[in-house]
Design a protein around this motif. Structure first.
Motif, PDB file in Angstrom:
ATOM      1  N   GLU A  21       0.695  -1.110  -0.121  1.00  8.15           N
ATOM      2  CA  GLU A  21      -0.019   0.261  -0.038  1.00  8.15           C
ATOM      3  C   GLU A  21       0.937   1.263  -0.091  1.00  8.15           C
ATOM      4  OE1 GLU A  21       0.565  -1.959   2.506  1.00  8.15           O
ATOM      5  OE2 GLU A  21       0.037  -1.028   4.525  1.00  8.15           O
ATOM      6  N   TYR A  22       2.158   0.991  -0.058  1.00 10.00           N
ATOM      7  CA  TYR A  22       3.079   2.281   0.233  1.00 10.00           C
ATOM      8  C   TYR A  22       3.708   2.728  -1.034  1.00 10.00           C
ATOM      9  CZ  TYR A  22       2.244   1.912   5.136  1.00 10.00           C
ATOM     10  OH  TYR A  22       1.916   1.565   6.546  1.00 10.00           O
ATOM     11  N   PHE A  23       3.958   4.001  -1.086  1.00  8.41           N
ATOM     12  CA  PHE A  23       4.793   4.536  -2.537  1.00  8.41           C
ATOM     13  C   PHE A  23       5.930   5.133  -1.684  1.00  8.41           C
ATOM     14  CE2 PHE A  23       5.089   7.979  -5.402  1.00  8.41           C
ATOM     15  CZ  PHE A  23       5.362   7.318  -6.541  1.00  8.41           C
TER      16      PHE A  23
ATOM     17  N   THR B 225      11.140   9.059   1.348  1.00 10.02           N
ATOM     18  CA  THR B 225       9.797   9.213   2.044  1.00 10.02           C
ATOM     19  C   THR B 225       9.082   8.047   1.564  1.00 10.02           C
ATOM     20  OG1 THR B 225       9.214  10.335  -0.098  1.00 10.02           O
ATOM     21  CG2 THR B 225       9.894  11.764   1.714  1.00 10.02           C
ATOM     22  N   GLN B 226       7.977   8.094   2.565  1.00  8.29           N
ATOM     23  CA  GLN B 226       6.823   6.789   2.250  1.00  8.29           C
ATOM     24  C   GLN B 226       5.535   7.686   2.203  1.00  8.29           C
ATOM     25  OE1 GLN B 226       5.606   5.075   5.714  1.00  8.29           O
ATOM     26  NE2 GLN B 226       6.227   2.732   4.907  1.00  8.29           N
ATOM     27  N   THR B 227       4.749   7.287   1.125  1.00  7.82           N
ATOM     28  CA  THR B 227       3.317   7.738   1.181  1.00  7.82           C
ATOM     29  C   THR B 227       2.405   6.908   1.061  1.00  7.82           C
ATOM     30  OG1 THR B 227       4.426   9.660  -0.343  1.00  7.82           O
ATOM     31  CG2 THR B 227       2.030   9.688  -0.278  1.00  7.82           C
TER      32      THR B 227
ATOM     33  N   PRO C 128       9.694  10.473  13.624  1.00  7.91           N
ATOM     34  CA  PRO C 128       9.728   9.720  14.816  1.00  7.91           C
ATOM     35  C   PRO C 128       8.433   8.659  14.535  1.00  7.91           C
ATOM     36  CG  PRO C 128       9.570  11.874  15.329  1.00  7.91           C
ATOM     37  CD  PRO C 128       9.449  11.880  13.900  1.00  7.91           C
ATOM     38  N   CYS C 129       8.958   7.358  14.868  1.00  9.23           N
ATOM     39  CA  CYS C 129       7.901   6.264  15.055  1.00  9.23           C
ATOM     40  C   CYS C 129       7.046   6.364  16.268  1.00  9.23           C
ATOM     41  CB  CYS C 129       8.626   5.050  14.960  1.00  9.23           C
ATOM     42  SG  CYS C 129       7.634   3.399  14.477  1.00  9.23           S
ATOM     43  N   TRP C 130       5.917   5.951  16.066  1.00  7.10           N
ATOM     44  CA  TRP C 130       4.969   6.012  17.174  1.00  7.10           C
ATOM     45  C   TRP C 130       5.471   5.109  18.417  1.00  7.10           C
ATOM     46  CZ3 TRP C 130       1.298   2.981  19.887  1.00  7.10           C
ATOM     47  CH2 TRP C 130       0.292   3.988  20.820  1.00  7.10           C
TER      48      TRP C 130
ATOM     49  N   THR D 151      13.341   7.271  15.493  1.00  9.90           N
ATOM     50  CA  THR D 151      13.020   8.071  14.309  1.00  9.90           C
ATOM     51  C   THR D 151      13.033   7.026  13.218  1.00  9.90           C
ATOM     52  OG1 THR D 151      15.323   8.641  14.308  1.00  9.90           O
ATOM     53  CG2 THR D 151      13.765  10.149  14.994  1.00  9.90           C
ATOM     54  N   ARG D 152      12.723   7.449  11.945  1.00  8.52           N
ATOM     55  CA  ARG D 152      12.679   6.434  11.052  1.00  8.52           C
ATOM     56  C   ARG D 152      14.047   6.533  10.236  1.00  8.52           C
ATOM     57  NH1 ARG D 152       7.374   7.345  11.581  1.00  8.52           N
ATOM     58  NH2 ARG D 152       5.807   5.769  10.873  1.00  8.52           N
ATOM     59  N   ASN D 153      14.493   5.240   9.888  1.00 10.85           N
ATOM     60  CA  ASN D 153      15.954   5.603   9.338  1.00 10.85           C
ATOM     61  C   ASN D 153      16.042   4.611   8.001  1.00 10.85           C
ATOM     62  OD1 ASN D 153      17.348   6.952  10.978  1.00 10.85           O
ATOM     63  ND2 ASN D 153      17.648   5.538  12.429  1.00 10.85           N
TER      64      ASN D 153
ATOM     65  N   LYS E  71      11.999  -2.544   2.282  1.00  9.66           N
ATOM     66  CA  LYS E  71      11.684  -3.570   3.085  1.00  9.66           C
ATOM     67  C   LYS E  71      11.769  -2.712   4.419  1.00  9.66           C
ATOM     68  CE  LYS E  71      12.847  -7.626   0.478  1.00  9.66           C
ATOM     69  NZ  LYS E  71      13.991  -8.270   0.289  1.00  9.66           N
ATOM     70  N   GLU E  72      10.735  -3.334   5.726  1.00 13.54           N
ATOM     71  CA  GLU E  72      10.855  -2.957   6.693  1.00 13.54           C
ATOM     72  C   GLU E  72      11.142  -3.899   7.710  1.00 13.54           C
ATOM     73  OE1 GLU E  72       7.127  -0.699   7.699  1.00 13.54           O
ATOM     74  OE2 GLU E  72       8.166  -0.066   9.952  1.00 13.54           O
ATOM     75  N   PRO E  73      12.486  -4.338   7.852  1.00 15.61           N
ATOM     76  CA  PRO E  73      12.731  -5.469   8.704  1.00 15.61           C
ATOM     77  C   PRO E  73      12.522  -5.482  10.076  1.00 15.61           C
ATOM     78  CG  PRO E  73      14.766  -4.731   7.619  1.00 15.61           C
ATOM     79  CD  PRO E  73      13.768  -3.820   7.038  1.00 15.61           C
ATOM     80  N   GLY E  74      12.488  -4.077  10.600  1.00 18.23           N
ATOM     81  CA  GLY E  74      12.376  -3.540  11.945  1.00 18.23           C
ATOM     82  C   GLY E  74      11.586  -2.448  11.853  1.00 18.23           C
ATOM     83  N   LYS E  75      10.603  -2.270  12.880  1.00 15.68           N
ATOM     84  CA  LYS E  75       9.760  -1.277  12.970  1.00 15.68           C
ATOM     85  C   LYS E  75      10.421   0.298  12.679  1.00 15.68           C
ATOM     86  CE  LYS E  75       5.575   0.043  15.379  1.00 15.68           C
ATOM     87  NZ  LYS E  75       5.081   0.342  16.646  1.00 15.68           N
ATOM     88  N   CYS E  76       9.887   0.726  11.464  1.00 15.25           N
ATOM     89  CA  CYS E  76      10.539   1.975  11.222  1.00 15.25           C
ATOM     90  C   CYS E  76      12.000   2.077  10.844  1.00 15.25           C
ATOM     91  CB  CYS E  76      10.281   3.100  12.410  1.00 15.25           C
ATOM     92  SG  CYS E  76       8.372   3.441  12.319  1.00 15.25           S
ATOM     93  N   GLN E  77      12.393   0.959  10.668  1.00 18.93           N
ATOM     94  CA  GLN E  77      13.903   0.786   9.905  1.00 18.93           C
ATOM     95  C   GLN E  77      13.950   0.137   8.674  1.00 18.93           C
ATOM     96  OE1 GLN E  77      16.279   1.969  12.400  1.00 18.93           O
ATOM     97  NE2 GLN E  77      14.457   2.686  13.224  1.00 18.93           N
ATOM     98  N   TYR E  78      13.983   1.085   7.632  1.00 20.32           N
ATOM     99  CA  TYR E  78      13.899   0.372   6.243  1.00 20.32           C
ATOM    100  C   TYR E  78      15.027   0.181   5.892  1.00 20.32           C
ATOM    101  CZ  TYR E  78       9.471   2.533   7.438  1.00 20.32           C
ATOM    102  OH  TYR E  78       8.340   3.164   8.341  1.00 20.32           O
ATOM    103  N   VAL E  79      15.136  -0.671   4.752  1.00 19.55           N
ATOM    104  CA  VAL E  79      16.310  -1.252   3.967  1.00 19.55           C
ATOM    105  C   VAL E  79      15.714  -1.116   2.430  1.00 19.55           C
ATOM    106  CG1 VAL E  79      17.524  -2.468   5.706  1.00 19.55           C
ATOM    107  CG2 VAL E  79      15.937  -3.519   4.156  1.00 19.55           C
TER     108      VAL E  79
HETATM  109  C1  MAN Z   1       3.263   3.890   9.334  1.00 22.56           C
HETATM  110  C2  MAN Z   1       4.334   3.282   8.356  1.00 22.56           C
HETATM  111  C3  MAN Z   1       4.853   2.028   8.576  1.00 22.56           C
HETATM  112  C4  MAN Z   1       5.217   2.117  10.027  1.00 22.56           C
HETATM  113  C5  MAN Z   1       4.256   2.394  10.945  1.00 22.56           C
HETATM  114  C6  MAN Z   1       4.944   2.647  12.492  1.00 22.56           C
HETATM  115  O1  MAN Z   1       2.229   2.946   9.135  1.00 22.56           O
HETATM  116  O2  MAN Z   1       5.280   4.463   8.422  1.00 22.56           O
HETATM  117  O3  MAN Z   1       5.963   1.858   7.681  1.00 22.56           O
HETATM  118  O4  MAN Z   1       5.761   0.746  10.536  1.00 22.56           O
HETATM  119  O5  MAN Z   1       3.739   3.752  10.465  1.00 22.56           O
HETATM  120  O6  MAN Z   1       3.525   2.972  13.235  1.00 22.56           O
END
Ligand code: MAN
Length: 461
Positions: free
Chosen positions: A359-361, A371-373, A406-408, A412-414, A431-439
């Motif tokens: 669902e993400y762009f 960025t992630q939309t 910042p992730c809830w 912070t997202r990296n 991909k997002e292998p860890g919460k808010c940690q993207y590769v």
């Molecule tokens: C959004 C996106 C996800 C992330 C969650 C964390 O939905 O940024 O990639 O995992 O927030 O709450």
């Protein structure tokens, strides 16, 4: 006479014997030369040689059972002639599943395994060949991009020099406009000092008369000999000190009023003597009474409007200066970025690459941000350009984007972007292998390295 033959037979037979040992590679054969006894490879135990591969685990390191599933941590060597040899856990030996392409792991099961090594080998060789072709093409493209980078770099340097020139020019204009602005403001202040409100006097009527006259008519009034110039002599003849109506001005005073010269033309008159007469600070025309300025006189209005114009002009140039200053700062910042040893990554400057994943762009703008939309249109920063983050040998193989949104209840997202060699430049995966940690994987010819040819490009392309 029989001796050499005997030695040859012994060597030959020991070879034949060790070749019979299943599940070992050529380099391990030396441990399995048939003798009376076998020393576990870790040296922990000596056992009779006929206990090797007898389906009972004697050695702690599993080395006595390379060809059976008896030892828990044992490993079985698939020779896989025609393809790549490899080890499998010995628990997979004779488990009715074909693991080795040469079928050697299922020597005692009812499963009929086909030897597929030749096909696999052919397929792999074809694949490697096409990868090598892609690598060669990638390296050619990289060279072009490096050359383009050289031109872009020169362009940017020239742009920087041009902007610097514009800035210097604006600075000169600013210096002049600031002086003009101060002069106009001072003039308005001086006129305001003379304001006495609407009080009408005999003097005022005279004074306002001069104020409202044009500098041209006053110039001609003073230019007695009509030669189009005002001399110090003419000034002395017509002007008088305000404090003492009868006093004749000295030559020096007249010259000072003319701005330091003995003659002035009309335009110089407007810049010098005219201001003194108009404002009536020191001098007035003989026979005319110096007066005060009546509120709302046209001359004050004109001075105010000229001051406003000067201030507006100053503001315009100040804004232009700020814009150019920022442009220079941004450009300098961009030029200070590390674009690789040959500035091969410079072509990515000002480019962005997109990819839709579920669902993400996602959008990667190299050296800027990720960025992630979401489907709702909400854009989230996954990090701003941080640094190159590859291993010391391959620093330019990874990029780090840091301090995103910042992730809830989290960090912070990296994003870590891995650069891989390919003939196209594109964002290949996120991909997002860890919460808010993207590769992310970003493919580009500039990540191609000739060394990949030797290493085998398999994992990199
Ligand atoms: C959004 C996106 C996800 C992330 C969650 C964390 O939905 O940024 O990639 O995992 O927030 O709450």
């Amino acid at each position: 006479m029989h001796c050499p033959i005997l030695i040859a037979v012994v060597i030959w037979s020991s070879c034949v014997d060790s070749q019979k040992i299943r599940g070992i590679s050529l380099s391990y054969k030396r441990f399995y030369r048939e003798r009376k006894s076998f020393l576990c490879i870790d040296g922990s135990k000596l056992i009779p040689f006929d206990q090797v591969n007898d389906d009972y685990c004697d050695c702690a390191d599993g080395s006595d059972e390379p060809g059976t599933a008896a030892c828990p941590d044992g490993r079985f060597y698939c020779t896989n002639l025609g393809y790549r040899p490899h080890y499998i856990p010995s628990s997979r030996v004779n488990d009715a599943i074909c693991d080795c392409c040469d079928a050697s792991d299922e020597y005692n099961s009812h499963t009929a395994c086909q030897n597929t090594c030749r096909n696999l080998g052919q397929r792999e060789r074809a694949e490697v060949k096409s990868q090598m072709r892609a690598l060669d093409q990638g390296l050619r493209l990289k060279q072009q991009l490096i050359e383009e980078g050289v031109l872009t770099w020169r362009d940017k340097q020239a742009q920087l020099r041009d902007l610097q020139r514009v800035l210097d020019d604006l600075q000169t204009q600013l210096d002049d406009l600031r002086k003009e602005d101060a002069r106009r403001k001072k003039e308005v202040d001086a006129l305001r000092e003379l304001e006495i409100g609407a009080l009408e006097t005999e003097e005022n009527s005279h004074r306002s008369h001069i104020m409202n006259e044009s500098p041209v008519s006053i110039f001609y009034e003073l230019d007695s000999n009509r030669d189009g110039r005002l001399s110090a002599k003419e000034v002395r003849a017509k002007l008088t000190d305000i404090q003492d109506g009868e006093r004749v001005l000295s030559e020096d005073e007249a010259v000072a009023l003319l701005g330091g010269g003995h003659h002035v033309d009309l335009s110089r008159f407007e810049e010098t003597l005219w201001n003194s007469i108009r404002i009536g600070h020191n001098v007035t025309i003989r026979g005319r009474v110096p007066g005060r300025l009546v509120k709302g006189e046209p001359v004050l209005k004109a001075a105010v409007s000229a001051a406003e114009k000067a201030a507006a002009e100053l503001k315009k140039v100040e804004d232009a200066y700020e814009t150019v200053y920022m442009e220079i700062r941004d450009l300098r910042e961009k030029l200070a970025t590390d674009y690789g040893p040959e500035r091969e990554f410079l072509f990515l400057y000002n480019q962005c690459f997109q990819l839709k994943v579920h669902e993400y762009f996602y959008e990667l703008c190299p050296f800027n941000q990720v960025t992630q939309t979401s489907a709702s249109g909400a854009e989230v920063s996954l990090g701003k350009w941080g640094s190159w983050a590859g291993s010391p040998q391959h620093r330019y193989s990874q990029m780090k984007y840091e301090n995103g949104e910042p992730c809830w209840q989290g960090p912070t997202r990296n994003t870590v972007v891995t650069l891989t060699c390919g003939t196209e430049t594109a964002l290949r995966s996120v991909k997002e292998p860890g919460k808010c940690q993207y590769v992310a994987e970003f493919q580009t010819p500039v990540a191609c390295r000739p060394a990949l040819r030797q290493q085998g490009v398999h994992s990199e392309l």
